[in-house]
Each structure stands twice: as structure tokens, then as C-alpha cells.
Design a protein around this motif. Structure first.
Motif, PDB file in Angstrom:
ATOM      1  N   THR A  95      34.290  10.672  33.405  1.00  0.00           N
ATOM      2  CA  THR A  95      34.035  10.105  34.724  1.00  0.00           C
ATOM      3  C   THR A  95      34.776  10.853  35.823  1.00  0.00           C
ATOM      4  O   THR A  95      34.250  11.068  36.918  1.00  0.00           O
ATOM      5  CB  THR A  95      34.459   8.622  34.743  1.00  0.00           C
ATOM      6  N   LEU A  96      36.003  11.279  35.540  1.00  0.00           N
ATOM      7  CA  LEU A  96      36.834  11.930  36.551  1.00  0.00           C
ATOM      8  C   LEU A  96      36.561  13.428  36.694  1.00  0.00           C
ATOM      9  O   LEU A  96      37.104  14.069  37.582  1.00  0.00           O
ATOM     10  CB  LEU A  96      38.315  11.725  36.230  1.00  0.00           C
ATOM     11  N   TYR A  97      35.716  13.961  35.811  1.00  0.00           N
ATOM     12  CA  TYR A  97      35.521  15.417  35.828  1.00  0.00           C
ATOM     13  C   TYR A  97      34.948  15.943  37.150  1.00  0.00           C
ATOM     14  O   TYR A  97      35.434  16.962  37.663  1.00  0.00           O
ATOM     15  CB  TYR A  97      34.627  15.849  34.664  1.00  0.00           C
ATOM     16  N   PRO A  98      33.918  15.304  37.756  1.00  0.00           N
ATOM     17  CA  PRO A  98      33.420  15.808  39.046  1.00  0.00           C
ATOM     18  C   PRO A  98      34.497  15.839  40.127  1.00  0.00           C
ATOM     19  O   PRO A  98      34.531  16.749  40.956  1.00  0.00           O
ATOM     20  CB  PRO A  98      32.301  14.820  39.398  1.00  0.00           C
ATOM     21  N   LEU A  99      35.391  14.854  40.115  1.00  0.00           N
ATOM     22  CA  LEU A  99      36.480  14.841  41.091  1.00  0.00           C
ATOM     23  C   LEU A  99      37.443  15.994  40.840  1.00  0.00           C
ATOM     24  O   LEU A  99      37.912  16.645  41.777  1.00  0.00           O
ATOM     25  CB  LEU A  99      37.220  13.502  41.007  1.00  0.00           C
ATOM     26  N   LYS A 100      37.712  16.261  39.585  1.00  0.00           N
ATOM     27  CA  LYS A 100      38.575  17.385  39.230  1.00  0.00           C
ATOM     28  C   LYS A 100      37.983  18.703  39.716  1.00  0.00           C
ATOM     29  O   LYS A 100      38.669  19.541  40.304  1.00  0.00           O
ATOM     30  CB  LYS A 100      38.769  17.416  37.716  1.00  0.00           C
ATOM     31  N   ARG A 101      36.674  18.899  39.482  1.00  0.00           N
ATOM     32  CA  ARG A 101      36.027  20.136  39.887  1.00  0.00           C
ATOM     33  C   ARG A 101      35.965  20.264  41.410  1.00  0.00           C
ATOM     34  O   ARG A 101      36.129  21.362  41.966  1.00  0.00           O
ATOM     35  CB  ARG A 101      34.616  20.208  39.304  1.00  0.00           C
ATOM     36  N   ALA A 102      35.704  19.155  42.097  1.00  0.00           N
ATOM     37  CA  ALA A 102      35.634  19.195  43.559  1.00  0.00           C
ATOM     38  C   ALA A 102      36.984  19.591  44.153  1.00  0.00           C
ATOM     39  O   ALA A 102      37.062  20.423  45.066  1.00  0.00           O
ATOM     40  CB  ALA A 102      35.182  17.844  44.106  1.00  0.00           C
ATOM     41  N   ALA A 103      38.052  19.018  43.634  1.00  0.00           N
ATOM     42  CA  ALA A 103      39.390  19.352  44.128  1.00  0.00           C
ATOM     43  C   ALA A 103      39.731  20.803  43.821  1.00  0.00           C
ATOM     44  O   ALA A 103      40.307  21.516  44.650  1.00  0.00           O
ATOM     45  CB  ALA A 103      40.416  18.411  43.494  1.00  0.00           C
ATOM     46  N   GLU A 104      39.366  21.252  42.624  1.00  0.00           N
ATOM     47  CA  GLU A 104      39.639  22.630  42.220  1.00  0.00           C
ATOM     48  C   GLU A 104      38.895  23.617  43.116  1.00  0.00           C
ATOM     49  O   GLU A 104      39.461  24.617  43.577  1.00  0.00           O
ATOM     50  CB  GLU A 104      39.207  22.794  40.760  1.00  0.00           C
ATOM     51  N   SER A 105      37.614  23.341  43.385  1.00  0.00           N
ATOM     52  CA  SER A 105      36.812  24.227  44.229  1.00  0.00           C
ATOM     53  C   SER A 105      37.323  24.245  45.661  1.00  0.00           C
ATOM     54  O   SER A 105      37.343  25.290  46.311  1.00  0.00           O
ATOM     55  CB  SER A 105      35.343  23.785  44.207  1.00  0.00           C
ATOM     56  N   THR A 106      37.744  23.091  46.152  1.00  0.00           N
ATOM     57  CA  THR A 106      38.264  23.017  47.514  1.00  0.00           C
ATOM     58  C   THR A 106      39.541  23.831  47.656  1.00  0.00           C
ATOM     59  O   THR A 106      39.750  24.527  48.653  1.00  0.00           O
ATOM     60  CB  THR A 106      38.535  21.555  47.906  1.00  0.00           C
ATOM     61  N   LEU A 107      40.392  23.774  46.645  1.00  0.00           N
ATOM     62  CA  LEU A 107      41.641  24.538  46.679  1.00  0.00           C
ATOM     63  C   LEU A 107      41.356  26.035  46.734  1.00  0.00           C
ATOM     64  O   LEU A 107      42.027  26.778  47.440  1.00  0.00           O
ATOM     65  CB  LEU A 107      42.490  24.195  45.448  1.00  0.00           C
ATOM     66  N   VAL A 108      40.334  26.469  46.003  1.00  0.00           N
ATOM     67  CA  VAL A 108      39.964  27.888  46.025  1.00  0.00           C
ATOM     68  C   VAL A 108      39.434  28.274  47.397  1.00  0.00           C
ATOM     69  O   VAL A 108      39.809  29.310  47.967  1.00  0.00           O
ATOM     70  CB  VAL A 108      38.907  28.193  44.939  1.00  0.00           C
ATOM     71  N   ARG A 109      38.571  27.443  47.971  1.00  0.00           N
ATOM     72  CA  ARG A 109      37.976  27.772  49.275  1.00  0.00           C
ATOM     73  C   ARG A 109      39.001  27.782  50.394  1.00  0.00           C
ATOM     74  O   ARG A 109      38.850  28.522  51.372  1.00  0.00           O
ATOM     75  CB  ARG A 109      36.856  26.771  49.604  1.00  0.00           C
ATOM     76  N   LEU A 110      40.037  26.962  50.284  1.00  0.00           N
ATOM     77  CA  LEU A 110      41.054  26.912  51.335  1.00  0.00           C
ATOM     78  C   LEU A 110      41.988  28.116  51.301  1.00  0.00           C
ATOM     79  O   LEU A 110      42.739  28.346  52.242  1.00  0.00           O
ATOM     80  CB  LEU A 110      41.885  25.627  51.212  1.00  0.00           C
ATOM     81  N   THR A 111      41.955  28.875  50.217  1.00  0.00           N
ATOM     82  CA  THR A 111      42.844  30.025  50.068  1.00  0.00           C
ATOM     83  C   THR A 111      42.317  31.202  50.878  1.00  0.00           C
ATOM     84  O   THR A 111      41.174  31.621  50.704  1.00  0.00           O
ATOM     85  CB  THR A 111      42.956  30.425  48.592  1.00  0.00           C
ATOM     86  N   THR A 112      43.140  31.736  51.765  1.00  0.00           N
ATOM     87  CA  THR A 112      42.729  32.852  52.620  1.00  0.00           C
ATOM     88  C   THR A 112      43.169  34.198  52.070  1.00  0.00           C
ATOM     89  O   THR A 112      42.591  35.218  52.409  1.00  0.00           O
ATOM     90  CB  THR A 112      43.295  32.671  54.038  1.00  0.00           C
TER      91      THR A 112
END
Length: 214
Positions: A95-112
Motif C-alpha cells: 500500500t505504501l509503495y506508491p508513496l515511497k516512489r513519489a517521494a523518491e522521484s521528487t527528491l531526485v527532481r529537486l536535485t540541481t
């Protein structure tokens, strides 16, 4: 101002003391009196006019928070969120996997920083490999395994492409490829059909990233 701050700190101490009390019983009368006195003192100090600004003139409108500060706050929230989700060790299908992936992807996108972003992409690829291994050890469901293998390859190619652009001869590339090879190779015999073809194609790709010995 210092006096007001000390009063607020004492109030927080009292609230902490209250939170540590066992449930089911209220605080004793002496505690309530101390808390009421501290709250009244802090409120009075907050409402008292400052001598320097006894006659407030035209106040300047508050400046909006700088964009950098907003981004820093967002980054801190995302990092906290990612840490919280990772404690659950969610895998595809949870159940929590989509939330894990969303947070992980957001962290990557925020990296400059390109190097850091590439490294985080490769970390994601390693995480996908571990998830595949866990799926194979549990149920070995085809759709979840195939999708996770595909995402592993996408993260790998994105990270390697970025890292080769900014650090063409980085030793991190070879180390990553060797680590992934050791992780994925044992999976081959547990896979079949399209999933096995995916894993074999992935191995062919990362083996080309390992520098020749000697």
C-alpha cells in the motif's frame, strides 16, 4: 524579549511534563496553577508594547518568503518523508509503495547538482534490484517483477547517461555496474519468459560499463 522567551520555554517544559504523565489521570492542582501562571505571564509580555515602538507608524508590508527558503523547506520535508517511508521497506504491491516512489522521484527532481542527481538515480536502480530479489523470494509475481525490472533499467540509464556527461571516467560507474551484476545475475535462473529476457538484456548493458581489467 529574553524574558518572554524564558517564559515560553518554561511553558514548554510544563507541557512536556504533562505529556509524560500516564493517561487516565489529570495533573495535580499545583501543576495546573504553575502552568496557568506561566501562560498568563507569557501572554502579558507578548501584549506589552515595546518602548521603541510605542507609536507605531506606517509599517512596511511583510516580505514574502524568499524562493530559496521555500525550496529549502520543501527539500527538508521531502527528505523527512523519504526517511519515513523507507522505514516501512515497502515493495511493489504494498500500500505504501506508491508513496515511497513519489517521494523518491521528487527528491531526485529537486536535485540541481548533476553528479548528485546521477548518484541518486543509481541508488534508485539499486533499490529496484533489491525489490526484484525480494519479490522473487516471496511470490515471484510476473507483472510486478517485470515492471520493477523496467524501472530499474530506466533509472540505471538515466543515472549513467548523466554521470558520463559530467564525469566521463568516474570510477563510480564501474563500481555500480559490478554491484548490479552481482545482484541481478543470481536472478536469471528464477526468471522466465519476458522477465528473464529483460534481466539478460540489463546484464548485457551494465557489463559494457565495467572497465576491462589490466
Amino acid at each position: 524579549m529574553k524574558r518572554a522567551r524564558r517564559s515560553r520555554e518554561r511553558v514548554l517544559d510544563h507541557l512536556t511534563e504533562l505529556s509524560e504523565r500516564p493517561l487516565g489521570g489529570g495533573p495535580d492542582p499545583a501543576f495546573r496553577e504553575r502552568l496557568r501562571a506561566e501562560l498568563a505571564s507569557a501572554r502579558a509580555l507578548d501584549q506589552a508594547p515595546s518602548p521603541r515602538h510605542a507609536r507605531p507608524a506606517h509599517r512596511r508590508p511583510r516580505r514574502r518568503r524568499p524562493l530559496l527558503a521555500q525550496l529549502a523547506s520543501a527539500g527538508a520535508v521531502v527528505t523527512l518523508l523519504l526517511s519515513m517511508v523507507s522505514t516501512y521497506q515497502a515493495v511493489p504491491g504494498d500500500t505504501l509503495y506508491p508513496l515511497k516512489r513519489a517521494a523518491e522521484s521528487t527528491l531526485v527532481r529537486l536535485t540541481t547538482d548533476d553528479v548528485v542527481r546521477a548518484e541518486r538515480e543509481l541508488v534508485s536502480a539499486k533499490t529496484r534490484a533489491k525489490e526484484v530479489a525480494q519479490l522473487l523470494g516471496e511470490s515471484g509475481e510476473g507483472p510486478l517483477v517485470g515492471r520493477t525490472l523496467k524501472e530499474m533499467e530506466q533509472s540505471t540509464r538515466a543515472g549513467i547517461t548523466r554521470l558520463e556527461r559530467v564525469e566521463p571516467r568516474s570510477p563510480k560507474i564501474g563500481k555500480f555496474a559490478e554491484s548490479q551484476k552481482n545482484m541481478v545475475e543470481p536472478m536469471i535462473e528464477k526468471l522466465d519468459g519476458d522477465e528473464q529476457d529483460q534481466a539478460v538484456g540489463y546484464l548485457d548493458y551494465i557489463e559494457g560499463l565495467v572497465p576491462p581489467s589490466g
